[in-house]
Write an enzyme that holds these catalytic residues in place. Sequence first.
Site, PDB file in Angstrom:
ATOM      1  N   CYS A   1      34.481  38.063  25.505  1.00 57.14           N
ATOM      2  CA  CYS A   1      34.395  39.358  26.175  1.00 57.14           C
ATOM      3  C   CYS A   1      35.210  39.288  27.460  1.00 57.14           C
ATOM      4  O   CYS A   1      35.498  38.204  27.968  1.00 57.14           O
ATOM      5  CB  CYS A   1      32.952  39.756  26.459  1.00 57.14           C
ATOM      6  SG  CYS A   1      32.006  38.533  27.353  1.00 57.14           S
TER       7      CYS A   1
ATOM      8  N   GLU B   1      29.763  49.087  32.308  1.00 58.39           N
ATOM      9  CA  GLU B   1      30.944  48.955  31.470  1.00 58.39           C
ATOM     10  C   GLU B   1      31.033  50.008  30.376  1.00 58.39           C
ATOM     11  O   GLU B   1      30.027  50.418  29.801  1.00 58.39           O
ATOM     12  CB  GLU B   1      30.981  47.554  30.836  1.00 58.39           C
ATOM     13  CG  GLU B   1      31.211  46.475  31.873  1.00 58.39           C
ATOM     14  CD  GLU B   1      31.462  45.106  31.291  1.00 58.39           C
ATOM     15  OE1 GLU B   1      32.155  44.318  31.941  1.00 58.39           O
ATOM     16  OE2 GLU B   1      30.961  44.819  30.188  1.00 58.39           O
TER      17      GLU B   1
END
EC number: 5.3.3.2
Length: 197
Positions: free
Chosen positions: A83, A132
């Site tokens: 990620c 996010e």
Amino acid sequence: MPITPATATNSPSSGTAEPILLELVDEDGATIGTAEKLAAHQPPGRLHRAFSVFLFDERGRLLLQQRALGKYHSPGVWSNTCCGHPYPGEAPFAAAARRTYEELGVSPSLMAEAGTVRYNHPDPASGLVEQEFNHLFVGMVQAPVRPDEQEVAATAFVTPQELAERHAQDTFSAWFMTVLDAARPAVRELTGPSAGW
């Protein structure tokens, strides 16, 4: 050299390290500006673009990584394959492929988009906040992983049952279950019903 907060630069030719910039977005994922990486994660957090990758082997097992102990954010926790954050103007797909290679030494096969998910996850250990807009990707890993020890402490391939057992006893990233659950439809399409995802 691995990209870390201390070594990363957005203009390598300048000769001086500059702060890593993230792409700030609105609730629809449209770019609205940039912010320095650490500043974007300070409470209450600023909504920014991110990506999460889930790679599987030919047996349908998910590749997990344990984040290196030296990371300033969520060190030592287990999480999905890879990620991170695209650089401003970088396509999420390209960023996902780039970071997977940088962290694990492999290029994903058959990597495909798996939707997006928006979340707000504080990290109690560091005091940082993940606000996010996350682009999800699923794919296959068909070569031995060669983790960069500055980024990755350990890796493991797990079945759904093994993941449940590991999740019950080990510490995982605050965002892990959110991104996995959001990616599950694409994961099932990729791995097939027999894999059990």
